[in-house]
Design a protein around this motif. Structure first.
Motif, mmCIF file in Angstrom:
data_model
loop_
_atom_site.group_PDB
_atom_site.id
_atom_site.type_symbol
_atom_site.label_atom_id
_atom_site.label_comp_id
_atom_site.label_asym_id
_atom_site.label_seq_id
_atom_site.Cartn_x
_atom_site.Cartn_y
_atom_site.Cartn_z
ATOM 1 N N GLU A 63 -9.935 -13.906 12.112
ATOM 2 C CA GLU A 63 -9.458 -12.538 11.950
ATOM 3 C C GLU A 63 -8.755 -12.209 11.560
ATOM 4 O OE1 GLU A 63 -7.818 -11.395 17.160
ATOM 5 O OE2 GLU A 63 -7.377 -13.055 15.975
ATOM 6 N N ALA A 86 -8.888 -5.702 6.475
ATOM 7 C CA ALA A 86 -10.135 -5.293 5.541
ATOM 8 C C ALA A 86 -10.323 -4.165 5.914
ATOM 9 C CB ALA A 86 -11.722 -6.120 5.580
ATOM 10 N N HIS A 87 -9.929 -4.135 7.807
ATOM 11 C CA HIS A 87 -10.386 -3.269 8.628
ATOM 12 C C HIS A 87 -9.633 -2.859 9.856
ATOM 13 C CE1 HIS A 87 -14.384 -2.701 6.707
ATOM 14 N NE2 HIS A 87 -14.967 -4.354 6.791
ATOM 15 N N PRO A 88 -8.321 -2.165 9.120
ATOM 16 C CA PRO A 88 -7.162 -2.238 10.205
ATOM 17 C C PRO A 88 -7.334 -1.897 11.695
ATOM 18 C CG PRO A 88 -6.658 -1.289 8.458
ATOM 19 C CD PRO A 88 -8.089 -2.109 8.262
ATOM 20 N N ARG A 89 -8.769 -0.655 11.391
ATOM 21 C CA ARG A 89 -8.574 0.599 12.777
ATOM 22 C C ARG A 89 -9.465 -0.632 13.598
ATOM 23 N NH1 ARG A 89 -9.871 6.205 10.027
ATOM 24 N NH2 ARG A 89 -7.698 6.709 8.563
ATOM 25 N N LEU A 90 -10.433 -1.365 13.200
ATOM 26 C CA LEU A 90 -11.135 -1.872 13.968
ATOM 27 C C LEU A 90 -10.201 -3.154 15.006
ATOM 28 C CD1 LEU A 90 -14.700 -2.516 12.483
ATOM 29 C CD2 LEU A 90 -14.002 -0.143 13.742
ATOM 30 N N HIS A 91 -9.075 -2.747 14.671
ATOM 31 C CA HIS A 91 -7.996 -3.995 15.480
ATOM 32 C C HIS A 91 -6.313 -3.877 15.922
ATOM 33 C CE1 HIS A 91 -10.694 -6.184 13.210
ATOM 34 N NE2 HIS A 91 -10.822 -7.175 14.127
ATOM 35 N N LYS A 104 0.366 -3.248 4.954
ATOM 36 C CA LYS A 104 0.401 -3.715 3.603
ATOM 37 C C LYS A 104 1.164 -4.188 2.683
ATOM 38 C CE LYS A 104 -4.409 -1.932 4.074
ATOM 39 N NZ LYS A 104 -5.223 -1.087 3.513
ATOM 40 N N ARG A 155 -10.254 -10.332 8.383
ATOM 41 C CA ARG A 155 -10.923 -9.430 9.067
ATOM 42 C C ARG A 155 -10.249 -7.572 9.128
ATOM 43 N NH1 ARG A 155 -13.719 -13.753 11.508
ATOM 44 N NH2 ARG A 155 -13.191 -12.956 14.349
ATOM 45 N N ALA A 156 -8.928 -8.250 10.128
ATOM 46 C CA ALA A 156 -8.205 -7.101 10.409
ATOM 47 C C ALA A 156 -7.317 -6.905 8.952
ATOM 48 C CB ALA A 156 -6.774 -7.921 11.403
#
Length: 482
Positions: free
Chosen positions: A69, A75-80, A87, A72-73
């Motif tokens: 998880e 790589a795509h912070p806006r989805l989480h 960063k 994934r977060a």
């Protein structure tokens, strides 16, 4: 039978911890490792924490199941949006807070972790740089020891022409090595590096790089303090050209064998009786320049290699030329100096001239070497020279003084000296050991032998000859055969 109905679940209570305690716990964890810092962050956040790298891999995670998880977060912070994501250079920190964790505490945890991770990264970079410099120092030392000074100076980018070698050993040598790095901060990346510091086998090696001028002894007090502090035994060589570091290495090793803990011994140091102390420095420098004026740089190097190594064959190995080339150069040098290079007294005078400090300004006159008097009057008058030689050789009785003089006349070769003296080689070797102990000197040093030769010839009388050696009889201490 009485039953009870379970009420609605109680809301989780936030961990009671102050801002100071958060920072303190994270700092202590960071002192151990990145993984322990992430684990402590997860505990304080009452959730999970993940450190991911920029390639999509998990560096460390608490718990382990939170790793995917976190990647994934990252790589795509806006989805989480429910996760705290920070960063930084080389990685991403992802924190999943617990239900009862205050937003202010999560923000403090994230900011503190990022700062601590950056600090640890800087420390690692500094350590990597230090380790690479240490490896480079060792590589350059090996180049010098293998007779490749040009490669060594190309690597260092230095104009140094000479080196002084220190060899240290003892139970605390590892601590001394780290102390030297912290105190001296040697660096091969500077424009003019002054020393190499290496762990070489079971000893610490320090090679001070310098010219032939006033900076030749800068490192000695520095190293002497470390030797005293860590109670090491240390030896130091004479300053020698870079292409003779192997000779300097051997000199320093010989000196170390005779040193006591906490002291730095020199194979070429004769104390208050040394000519470099007995003769004023400016007078010695002027005389040296006058003697060596006719020589080119190449001839200068050839002469020093020959005198210090003791033979044309050994000098050829140092200079990386053929033995015939060395002999041809020596013939030209003898002609240029109008001197007999086979005469041991002339050789001792030349080695003294080569060790002299550089004069300022340079002189343009020239001087001729002659074996009589052994110590040139340009350096010391007859009375002063006799006083110096007498004080240096006073610990020796007549048999030892005669044997030492004969051995020095044969340029330190035991077999011909023993034959002339009418002694066995084992007896002469034993006598020479007694001379070394009585004088507290290392007779394997060419510098020491040169000064002893000048002293022995200065006070020699007609009685100081092998024919006048007192005889005691016996198989190994015999008179000359009829």
């Amino acid at each position: 039978m009485t039953t009870s109905r379970a009420g609605p679940p109680m809301p989780a209570r936030p961990m009671k911890v102050t801002r100071y305690q958060v920072v303190r716990r994270l700092t202590r964890a960071a002192a151990h490792s990145d993984a322990q810092l992430i684990a402590e962050a997860a505990v304080l956040a009452e959730g999970s924490a993940v450190l991911a790298d920029l390639t999509g891999g998990v560096v460390c995670s608490t718990p382990d199941t939170a790793g995917p998880e976190g990647v994934r977060a990252a790589a795509h912070p806006r989805l989480h949006p429910h996760l705290t994501i920070r960063k930084m250079t080389g990685g991403v920190l992802v924190i999943r807070p617990g239900q009862a964790s205050p937003v202010s505490r999560i923000d403090l945890i994230a900011r503190t972790c990022v700062d601590l991770l950056r600090m640890r990264a800087r420390v690692r970079r500094a350590e990597d740089t230090r380790h690479s410099e240490q490896r480079l120092h060792t590589a350059v030392l090996h180049l010098l020891l293998s007779g490749q000074p040009h490669l060594a100076t190309d690597v260092l980018g230095t104009a140094a022409t000479h080196a002084t070698v220190f060899r240290l050993a003892g139970p605390q040598m590892h601590a001394a090595y780290q102390t030297h790095w912290r105190a001296a901060q040697p660096s091969v990346t500077s424009k003019a590096p002054r020393m190499l510091v290496c762990m070489e086998g079971t000893e610490v090696a320090v090679v001070a790089l310098h010219g032939l001028g006033h900076d030749r002894h800068v490192a000695r007090p520095y190293v002497a303090r470390i030797v005293e502090r860590h109670q090491l035994v240390g030896g130091v060589s004479d300053p020698l050209p870079l292409d003779m570091v192997a000779t300097a290495w051997a000199e320093a090793g010989n000196a170390r064998h005779g040193a006591t803990p906490g002291c730095l011994a020199s194979a070429t140091f004769l104390g208050s009786h040394g000519l470099l102390r007995a003769v004023p420095a400016d007078r010695l420098a002027r005389w040296s320049a006058a003697v060596l004026t006719p020589l080119t740089r190449e001839q200068h190097r050839t002469l020093e290699a020959y005198l210090r190594s003791g033979s044309a064959q050994a000098a050829a190995a140092v200079l990386d030329v053929s033995e015939g080339t060395v002999r041809a150069r020596l013939r030209w040098i003898g002609t240029a100096l109008a001197a007999d290079l086979d005469n041991p007294t002339v050789q001792a005078q030349l080695l003294l001239a080569l060790r002299a400090p550089v004069p300022s300004p340079q002189v343009s006159t020239s001087a001729r070497l002659v074996p009589d008097p052994p110590l040139p009057t340009d350096l010391l008058g007859p009375d002063d020279a006799h006083h110096w030689a007498t004080a240096l050789l006073r610990p020796l009785d007549k048999p030892l003084r005669i044997a030492l003089r004969c051995w020095l006349q044969h340029r330190g070769r035991t077999a011909p000296a023993a034959s002339e003296l009418g002694l066995s080689r084992s007896t002469l070797t034993d006598w020479l050991s007694k001379c070394g102990r009585a004088l507290s000197l290392d007779l394997s040093s060419a510098t020491v032998r040169a000064e002893l030769h000048l002293a022995a010839e200065t006070i020699a009388t007609p009685e100081d000859t092998p024919a006048r050696l007192p005889r005691r009889g016996g198989r190994t201490y015999r008179g000359q055969q009829p």
